[in-house]
Every structure is written in structure tokens, then in C-alpha cells.
Design a protein around this motif. Sequence first.
Motif, mmCIF file in Angstrom:
data_model
loop_
_atom_site.group_PDB
_atom_site.id
_atom_site.type_symbol
_atom_site.label_atom_id
_atom_site.label_comp_id
_atom_site.label_asym_id
_atom_site.label_seq_id
_atom_site.Cartn_x
_atom_site.Cartn_y
_atom_site.Cartn_z
ATOM 1 N N LYS B 127 0.831 -1.199 0.000
ATOM 2 C CA LYS B 127 0.000 0.000 0.000
ATOM 3 C C LYS B 127 0.872 1.259 0.000
ATOM 4 N N GLU B 133 0.036 8.082 1.812
ATOM 5 C CA GLU B 133 -0.918 8.905 2.588
ATOM 6 C C GLU B 133 -1.975 8.049 3.275
ATOM 7 N N TYR B 134 -2.203 6.831 2.777
ATOM 8 C CA TYR B 134 -3.303 6.023 3.307
ATOM 9 C C TYR B 134 -2.848 4.950 4.306
ATOM 10 N N ILE B 135 -1.594 5.006 4.737
ATOM 11 C CA ILE B 135 -1.144 4.081 5.799
ATOM 12 C C ILE B 135 -1.849 4.474 7.097
ATOM 13 N N PRO B 136 -2.575 3.549 7.744
ATOM 14 C CA PRO B 136 -3.309 3.918 8.958
ATOM 15 C C PRO B 136 -2.372 4.298 10.105
ATOM 16 N N ALA B 137 -2.809 5.251 10.914
ATOM 17 C CA ALA B 137 -2.028 5.638 12.094
ATOM 18 C C ALA B 137 -1.865 4.435 13.024
ATOM 19 N N ASN B 138 -2.885 3.579 13.076
ATOM 20 C CA ASN B 138 -2.852 2.412 13.958
ATOM 21 C C ASN B 138 -1.746 1.422 13.598
ATOM 22 N N LEU B 141 1.002 1.069 16.011
ATOM 23 C CA LEU B 141 0.805 0.161 17.153
ATOM 24 C C LEU B 141 0.818 -1.297 16.695
#
Lengths: 84, 416
Positions: B127, B133-138, B141
Motif C-alpha cells: 500500500k 498517505e493512506y497508511i493507517p495511524a494504527n 501500534l
Amino acid sequence: MTKEKIFEVIKHNLLGILPDLDPASIEPLQSMRDLGANSIDRADVVIQSMEELNLKFPLHELGAVENIQGLIDFFHTKYLGNNP
Amino acid sequence: MYSNVVITGIGISTSIGRGIEQFTDALQKGVSGITRDDEDGLGIAGRIQSFDYEDRLAGLNLPDAILLRSRKAGRRAPRSAQVSIITALEAWMQAFSGKEGYPSEEIDVIVAGHNIGQQYQYRMAEKFKEHPEYIPANYALHFMDTDHVGILSETLGIQGEGFTVGGASASGNVGIFQAYRHIKYGLCKACVVVGAMADLSPVELQAFRQTGALGGKRFAAEPEKACRPFDADREGFIYGQGSACLILESAKSAQERGIDVWGEIAGGAVCLDGNRLSNPSVSGEARAMKKALEEAGSRPENVEYVNAHATSSVIGDEVEVQALKEIFGSHAANVWVNATKSLTGHCLYAAGVVEAVATLIQMKNGFLHPNLNLKKTIDDECRFAGLTSRAEICHLVLTNAFGFGGINTSIVIKKF
């Protein structure tokens, strides 16, 4: 792309991250923070909505946005910028 | 005075059984979980099929508070973390539902495994190449193995010690051994140990293929025959997906709580070969079994059954047979040996915990599961279980796990 459609996208992603939220309780004038979303949850609602709306921008541009309505307006402006 | 360590909850998710009841039935019937692997495209594997997180949660009859926390913490988590939650919840409900529990600060959690969610990371890397830009912030974690620790702490309300342990294919036994020490020495009241599902990406599977460690070539058209520990026609290990959980506490407090006990962890050992490579060693494996029995205060001649590491590896199975003969001598002819991997494939980090669960189920129900596909044994002196289950009550058992990097482990389980 209407603002109503953008609200639906944000609402859908917010419910995906906070499954215990009552859909009827989500109003544009509320902030996601007040609805129980932490900073990572909020970033992910924005990122997933960006992806669905096919928009790209650095997240720091959202600095002044205070509630869901502000996010709807921001997305709408970006959308119009891409589709004049 | 040290505590005797018992197991009061077990949970499992594998290709041959979601939950203890289904897994028990599959062990008894000798079901193979190995199929053609459409996800990888190149080989065969024992994948957990059609896993639906919400569906599995609904089947566990959870109290509302735990259900809500599990949905929030796990709904968008990578597959391996979701499997850890479901597996731990099964064991947790068994150990604590309707019974007096312990203060949250006196419960520890150990997650056995490392590099757990590589399929998830691989998808993120793909991805990233297109749309950073679309890598999730989560992802910040989720990419850490300790996410499993945090998620289990949140869903189960655990506030004691928590950490991951690594030991390649021996990770599960390393985790059980640490949990055993926590209870034995009174560091906590209960310890949850979860063997995490190794979610390999095509890159890791290809690397294993390049080393020659993966089997499945000759039996590509008959996947259920490809995993054949101790058989002359074995070719290498078959990747299996699985997670398992044990809940350990002291025998005394389990009795006070009036809870059923699955069995006793009487000892264990972890010892290194001084070798970073993948080749196993007879002396290292024998030393792990010897040390584990010493720790348990037991003698080799009292062992009735060994749940072997036995991955279906060409060299590994041969070395383990030599190690068994070294430790047992002429008693090897009396010791039953089977390989749970012949049914599940090699569950890598979770294997030790998966096989401890399989061992406890067999001991409790008085049977030994088959060695699937063992047609031509590589040794005449060891007493391998046959092609079908048999009734057998065992009182003292070893479960082995050996990992790349010369990590040798063995756990001693006693009937309680």
C-alpha cells in the motif's frame, strides 16, 4: 460530491473504529474527541475517509478543524480543488 | 516453599479445530488440516479457514464488558491479533467464568512469538508503494508484536507483568517455561500464555522454500499426505496457522477456587547450542529433555509419552529420534511418540502451546492421536503412535520444541 455524502463516509468510518457508538448520536457539530475517539482513532477516521474519497493531503493541514462539520467542509474544499 | 503449577484454562484455534471441542474431535479422528494454499499460490499449508472475528466472539458467550472491549480492541486489528484474542478468551472463560478470580494486578500475560504479523506488514508495504498517505495511524501500534500484549491486557483487564518472548519455533515452550516460573516462584496469581499465530507473508514462505526446509513437492496433488513426521518419504515442514493459550496458576489456589485442572506443568528447560544456524543437534535436544526432567524431579524411565517437535523435516526428525534414544536408552521402546504437526502443520511460534494443549487433551481424555502418514518409520526402536488413535492413559509426558538458532526446549506435563 455532496457534503451529505462526505458526512456519511466519515460516520461510517467512525462507527467502524468505535463500534459501541449509537449511529443516531453522531451529529456534524460534535467533535470526534467528544464522541470518544482518541488521537489515533481520529487520524484513522480521517485517513480512511481520505482513501474512500480519493483525496490526498498532509494531515497537518487539518490543524484548525474543530468538529465533524469542519472536517466535512475541509474534505469538500479539497474535493472541489481536485474537480473544478 | 515453591508452588505446584497447574493449568486451569486452555484455548485453541488451528486449521483442524476452532475451540477445544472441535480440536479434541479432530485429534481423535486424525483430521488433516493441510490443503492447497491458494493464498500463497505456490505450495500447500494448514491455514485457519474462514475466520470471522465477530462471529467467533459471538460464539464465546462473553460478559458484555469483555465483549465490548474485545470488539473495540480487535475489530480492526491484524488477523494474528484477532486470533490471539479469540484463543485467550476461550481459555479465560474456562478458568474464570462464574468463579472467583484474582485482582487484575496479580495476573500476568506472556505472548510467545516474534515477527508475528508479517502478512499484515507486507500488505502495508504494498500500500505504501502506491499511497503512503493512506497508511493507517494504527499501523504504528499494530506492527509491534507487543500489540498482542496490549490488546490482551485491555480485553481481559490484566494489569500485572506482560511481555513477549521469542524463540523461533520454540517460542511457545519458552513462553510456557517463563509462565511456569512466574507461578512456581509466586510472582503472580495467574499467568496467561498465548502462542501467537505466525502470519507469514509470501516473502517468508519463499525464504523458507529457498532454504529447502519446506515440504510439499512430491505430494503437491495430495496435500493431506505432505506432512509426514518420522516417515521415510517426508520432505520438509508444512506451514500451519494456529494459536493456543494456557492459563497457569498454583495448584493450591486452583483447589481453593474449586476449578477443574487440566494437568500440571512439572518442569521445563531452555538451552542453547551455541549455533545461530538452522541445523539441530542431538546433544542439545537431549540436554533440554534431561534438564526439564531434572527440574520436574522425574526420571527418563518414568516418561510414558513424548509429544515430539517432529516437523516432517528431513534432518530434524532424524536428529530428534537420536536424541530420544540418547535420553531414554532401552526405555525408548516403551515411550509413545506422536507429532501433532502431522495434523496441523507447523504452527511455528505457537507450536509449543498448540502441542501442550493437544497433550493435555489427550491426557485428560485417555487417548493418543495418530501420526498421520507414518507408513515407513525412520526408526525401529522408538514406539511411534500408529495411523489411528488409540486409548492410552499417560501420567508423565514431555513436549519438545526446537528452534532455528540452536534453541532447544522441553516441557514436562504430569497428569493431575
